[in-house]
Design an enzyme around this catalytic site. Structure first.
Site, PDB file in Angstrom:
ATOM      1  N   GLU A 122      37.196  -9.597   9.455  1.00 43.79           N
ATOM      2  CA  GLU A 122      35.753  -9.752   9.677  1.00 43.79           C
ATOM      3  C   GLU A 122      35.165  -8.733  10.642  1.00 43.79           C
ATOM      4  O   GLU A 122      34.055  -8.234  10.443  1.00 43.79           O
ATOM      5  CB  GLU A 122      35.423 -11.158  10.196  1.00 43.79           C
ATOM      6  CG  GLU A 122      35.508 -12.253   9.148  1.00 43.79           C
ATOM      7  CD  GLU A 122      36.887 -12.858   9.025  1.00 43.79           C
ATOM      8  OE1 GLU A 122      37.828 -12.330   9.663  1.00 43.79           O
ATOM      9  OE2 GLU A 122      37.036 -13.848   8.305  1.00 43.79           O
ATOM     10  N   HIS A 149      35.092 -24.934  11.442  1.00 41.34           N
ATOM     11  CA  HIS A 149      34.430 -24.625  10.162  1.00 41.34           C
ATOM     12  C   HIS A 149      33.121 -25.394   9.995  1.00 41.34           C
ATOM     13  O   HIS A 149      32.682 -25.638   8.878  1.00 41.34           O
ATOM     14  CB  HIS A 149      35.353 -24.945   8.984  1.00 41.34           C
ATOM     15  CG  HIS A 149      36.585 -24.100   8.925  1.00 41.34           C
ATOM     16  ND1 HIS A 149      37.645 -24.289   9.774  1.00 41.34           N
ATOM     17  CD2 HIS A 149      36.915 -23.043   8.148  1.00 41.34           C
ATOM     18  CE1 HIS A 149      38.592 -23.388   9.501  1.00 41.34           C
ATOM     19  NE2 HIS A 149      38.167 -22.625   8.522  1.00 41.34           N
TER      20      HIS A 149
END
Lengths: 424, 324, 323
Positions: free
Chosen positions: B60, B129
């Site tokens: 990322e 998450h």
């Protein structure tokens, strides 16, 4: 300290005085809490008064046949035969007309006054500047006594530069009266605007033999505390909380007018499970309400000015019981209570309009429900009932006004019984 | 007009913009062959090929930095970061790279890239998450941050974001992907920086973002049963904020509730509260009420998570406090 | 194939190295005089890497630089005057005084740009190469980065992606031995970082970073490979930072003997030695003099330029309605 036996509020009374029929105990007798100690006669029925505590009946102030004022002390129950000093509010003179304990007084003054600094919202300050209102003359109705715009506007309208700002009148939870057999799912009655638990005195006798009954005084009404209310949900929340505090988790609700709206909003809160719902001329199903009636009723400070408005409540004024206006006025004698109700009306029915809409809640009902409405109702138009969805039963009563529970109590009781059966 | 799910509306926006401009390309983890873990990019690899729809390694930090530099050299990258929690890894690229060059290079470059991600709780995805890190992004001058709440806005804002000459972070919500609603066909653009009144009202303004718009609408329905007329304003763009819409609504209702799914302390609701105080103080009849996530990690178990995340019930309570 | 510089190109590299050295020495003097602002990272001794690695690039090729980028700037064709104006915060600088010495960029010349986040240029160049590939252009992106930056996670991620996708990027590792004050032996598990190239399946080479021609040749081959679409390469240029980390570095961690040894291998001396027989000392002296004069003139002119007026950044406005 001995505790007073009084003409209790359990059945309510539209009379100035009652007549003692008999004592079931004599001075010196030991009594148990709940034991019937005295019976008196009201306009229509004999009413029993139970001992509020266990102890010894130490004094009797009124003999059978005596007429006594409502609220007067009939006798004392002490710890021992020598205990004859009355505890609590004995020094307070009995309040003529009020068939219930005097409302508890709240500690005056909000936090706003604490430091002498004026606590007002920015908008209230701006409004006060624009309308040349002195904030020092206003008591706020917001949290911590904060002055909000509504307080400034009320003052600006000349509506009393607000000693009535916060109608702090009593505190604690709502007044509940229970009768009938103990049960898990009682029938809970919620009165309309300006009324109190006495509203149900014609209906309840037809039901209380077979069903547990709970009568509720709404906030700002009867013996319940008064404080600012913003919307019907506030009323519903307080009723819900009071029922839960009393251990009631499920109820058949019967609500009249504003009490009907409250009953309709209550299940949405989830605190009390609704078993069935009977709405009598309920508010919340349309915008119209007779603003002139509300205003006139609130303005009245004497029987003469109140009575014409009361006549408007029913289809046939001849059906009003004798002394109804006097008793009603006596129940409204406390200016703090009237102030509180005036504010409530300003909030809920501004400009002769119902500010809340509960049609959505009506549509979401999952339990048996009926609407009972007098076709001669001149306070809230019965046609609002036509907004109801198909699963709600409509009972439209000819030659009945805004008070089916006074004008047709047997029929109303029958409809409630049917609902209870349908919900079983 | 077509009835589309939020995810399908995003897919339509991506497809239309890729057809329109060959310099638009997509990259991110699992977006190609698999079509994205939330199926937003489904079918696009087949349609546009592997040059423009790229599955990437799990990198990322680098992917975000590549989006920045690819944008300044002639393409319009759309990067998907699978969970907003992973945005933490992209922060250097956003705060130290993307946000600075348009200004410090005095307009020599523009950075037309979109970083799509999704956040939010409510589905038991637990503490790594489920986060709503909106303020990590809205804090950064030079970034635009949008968060559509409806399928139509999802499409219209994404198309606008792809065409925008500056970096746009596009915040989706995992609980909204299956939300189905009418979406205009073809050229449907929603201007970045414009809020919309999701429900008009007169007593209290509820300013909300993303899924909280729907919670606020539920709250408004409950409030209505109590006679409270609540206005729900869907901010849609978190930065730049539609100040005019906020001021107009507060001027109308004089009471404000601000709702965001992220943490409360130094959170987006803090900025909204301060903004309202800065710009509408004299219109306020009560303090601004905030509804935000509890300041703690998001627990896994359903009843625990439900306590932590804002709900309609909490919004109802806040509105009532505002109106007390 | 263009991986051997012509004589003229060698002279040009010599000239650029002198420009860079003059710039650095002048900045050092001005710093001592208290006339600079903020830290300045000089590249004295490293000129051959920046100048040699960029000499074969065109304006449409991209270079991502570091915080120590003056040789890269000059190598990529930026003008000393506008560089100096930027360093001194003038309106006439490349970025109108908004960027400073470390973050300078010139998009028109493909220098994008300086970067104060160590390692950030590596994914930046990788992204530029991705952009080039998608646009099917024949350009390349180059990243110049240090041995400190080579230890970052993004270096690994970028090299993996670049090789995976055969991106047209050249990684030029300007190995100056130090990451701030810590010697590379305290930072890296291997002495020669180019061995890592094998792990990404790309060519890795070591070159004398003080020999501009050697740098040109090695990097030129990597650039040609990238242009052919064969993917990235890693060129490790061994050099030495002859001055401190920045103008605020108190020193004390570089051995005098090391500095002396590397001074003996000063890249400008090496270039001079290689060129003097080919073009004659007179030409080199003239080049030397002209380069120094250009730098002196740059400072003189830049100092006379105005400071910029403040302008807010519209892209950063927090509200759509400014009030």
């Amino acid at each position: 300290m001995a505790e007073a036996i009084r003409v209790a509020g359990a059945v309510g009374e539209y009379m100035d005085s009652v007549t003692v029929l008999e004592w079931r105990a004599k001075p010196g007798d030991a009594v148990e809490a709940g034991q019937i100690v005295v019976v008196f006669e009201t306009a229509k029925a004999a009413t029993e008064v139970a001992a509020s505590r266990s102890g010894v009946l130490t004094k009797i102030f009124a003999s059978p046949g005596d007429e006594v004022k409502i609220g007067a002390t009939l006798g004392l129950i002490g710890d021992s035969a020598a205990d004859t000093t009355e505890a609590g509010p004995a020094s307070e003179p009995p309040r003529a007309g009020a068939g219930m304990a005097a409302p508890r007084r709240a500690a005056p003054a909000g936090h706003a006054a604490r430091s002498g600094r004026i606590v007002a919202s920015p908008l209230a300050r701006r409004t006060a500047r624009a309308r040349d209102v002195d904030l020092r003359a206003i008591r706020g109705t917001g949290p911590n006594g904060r002055i909000k715009r509504r307080d400034v506007e009320r003052a600006a309208k000349g509506g009393r530069p607000s000693p009535s700002g916060v109608p702090a009148r009593g505190q604690g939870s709502l007044n509940l009266l229970r009768s009938g057999p103990a049960c898990d799912t009682p029938v809970v009655f919620i009165h309309g605007f300006g009324a109190d638990t006495n509203a149900w005195r014609w209906t309840v006798p037809h039901l209380e033999r077979d069903h547990g009954i709970v009568l509720v005084d709404l906030p700002c009404h009867g013996a319940s505390p008064a404080h600012p209310i913003n919307d019907v949900i506030d009323l519903a929340r307080e009723v819900s909380q009071a029922l839960r505090d009393a251990g009631i988790r499920a109820a058949h609700l019967v609500g009249h007018s504003l009490g009907g709206a409250t009953a309709l909003a209550l299940p949405e809160l989830g605190g009390v499970r609704l078993a069935s719902l009977c709405l009598i001329a309920p508010a919340g199903l349309g915008p119209d309400i007779d603003g002139a009636f509300v205003a006139g009723f609130l303005r009245a400070t004497g029987v003469e000015s109140l009575e014409p408005w009361l006549r408007r409540l029913v289809a046939d004024p001849a059906r009003l019981p004798p002394g109804f206006a006097e008793a009603s006025m006596a129940l409204r004698a406390d200016p703090a209570l009237r102030d509180a109700q005036r504010m409530l009306a300003d909030t809920l029915f501004p400009d002769g309009t119902q500010r809340f809409d509960l049609r959505g809640a009506l549509g979401r009902l999952q339990v048996p429900a009926k609407i009972v409405w007098g076709l001669a109702d001149s306070v809230i138009p019965w046609r609002h009932a036509l907004a109801s969805p198909g699963h709600v039963g409509l009972h439209l009563l000819p030659n009945v006004g805004h008070l089916p529970h006074l004008e047709a109590p047997e029929l109303l009781a029958r409809l409630v019984r049917e609902l209870i059966r349908a919900a079983a | 007009m077509a009835l589309l799910r939020y995810a399908e509306a995003l897919n339509a926006a991506l497809r239309e913009e890729m057809v329109r401009d060959p310099n638009v390309f997509l990259f991110g983890e699992d977006i190609g062959t698999y079509g994205g873990v939330f199926k937003v990019t489904r079918g696009l690899l087949e349609e546009f090929g592997a040059m423009r729809v790229r599955d990437t390694p799990i990198s990322e930090q680098t992917l975000a930095a590549m989006a920045v530099s690819a944008a300044m050299t002639g393409t319009r990258p759309v990067l998907e970061i699978m969970y907003s929690d992973f945005m933490a890894l992209t922060i250097d690229a956003l705060v130290n790279q993307a946000s600075i060059y348009e200004y410090i290079w005095a307009g020599q470059v523009r950075l037309p890239f979109v970083l799509r991600t999704q956040g939010g709780g409510g589905v038991g995805a637990a503490a790594q998450h489920s986060k709503s890190l909106d303020v990590f992004l809205t804090h950064i001058p030079g970034l635009k941050v949008v968060a559509p709440a409806t399928p139509a806005d999802a499409k219209g804002l994404l198309k606008s974001a792809i065409r925008d000459p500056s970096p746009v972070v596009f915040l989706e919500h995992k609980s909204l992907y299956n939300l189905r609603d009418d979406v205009p066909d073809g050229e449907h653009l929603v201007e970045i920086g414009k809020a919309v009144t999701a429900r008009a009202g007169t007593d209290v303004s509820i300013f909300a973002t993303s899924r909280m718009v729907h919670e606020s609408l539920s709250a408004a329905a409950v409030l209505e049963t109590g006679g409270i007329s609540a206005e729900v304003v869907d901010l849609r763009t978190l930065r730049p904020l539609d100040l005019a819409a906020i001021k107009a609504s507060v001027a109308k209702t004089n009471h404000a509730v601000v709702v965001n799914e992220g943490w409360r302390f130094c959170g987006y609701t803090a900025e909204l509260s301060a903004t309202i105080m800065d710009h509408a103080f004299d219109d306020l009849d009560a303090p601004v009420e905030r509804v935000a996530q509890l300041d703690m990690p998001i627990p896994y178990s359903e009843p625990l998570e439900a306590v932590v995340i804002p709900t309609a019930e909490k919004i109802v309570a806040a509105a009532r406090r505002a109106l007390a | 194939m263009k991986n051997a510089p012509s004589t003229d190109e060698c002279v040009e590299m010599y000239r650029k190295m002198i420009v860079v050295r003059s710039l650095e020495e002048k900045l050092g003097e001005l710093h001592k005089a208290g006339k600079t602002r903020g830290p300045i990272h000089r590249c004295d001794g490293q000129e051959a890497v920046g100048v040699g690695a960029t000499a074969m690039l065109t304006a449409t090729d991209y270079v991502a630089s570091t915080h120590r980028g003056h040789a890269h700037y000059i190598g990529k064709g930026l003008e000393p005057y506008k560089i100096v104006a930027e360093i001194f915060g003038r309106e006439t600088g490349y970025c109108e005084g908004r960027a400073g010495h470390m973050l300078m960029g010139c998009a028109a010349k493909g220098m994008i740009g300086g970067n104060g986040i160590v390692g950030a240029g590596i994914p930046a160049a990788t992204g530029m190469a991705l952009s080039i590939q998608i646009q099917k252009r024949n350009d390349v992106a180059m990243c110049l980065f240090g041995d400190g930056a080579a230890q970052t996670g993004i270096c690994h991620e970028s090299m993996n992606i670049a090789s995976l996708w055969k991106l047209p990027v050249v990684f030029v590792l300007e190995h100056n031995q130090y990451g701030l004050t810590v010697h590379h032996t305290g930072q890296s598990s291997v002495a020669d970082l180019s061995v890592r190239a094998a792990g990404y399946g790309m060519p890795g080479a070591i070159v004398d970073g003080n020999d501009a021609v050697a740098v040109y040749r090695a990097v030129g081959a990597a650039v040609e490979r990238a242009r052919r679409g064969e993917g990235p390469s890693l060129v490790e240029a061994k050099t030495y930072r002859m001055v401190g980390f920045s103008t605020s570095d108190m020193g004390g961690y570089q051995k005098d003997s090391d500095i002396a040894a590397w001074r003996a291998r000063d890249p400008i001396r090496i270039a001079f030695a290689a060129l003097k027989d080919m073009v004659g000392e007179a030409r080199l002296a003239a080049v030397d003099q002209a380069a120094k004069a250009e730098v002196d003139a740059a400072f003189e002119k830049a100092f006379r330029d105005p400071f910029p007026a403040f302008a807010p950044d519209p892209a950063s406005a927090p509200y759509t309605e400014v009030s």
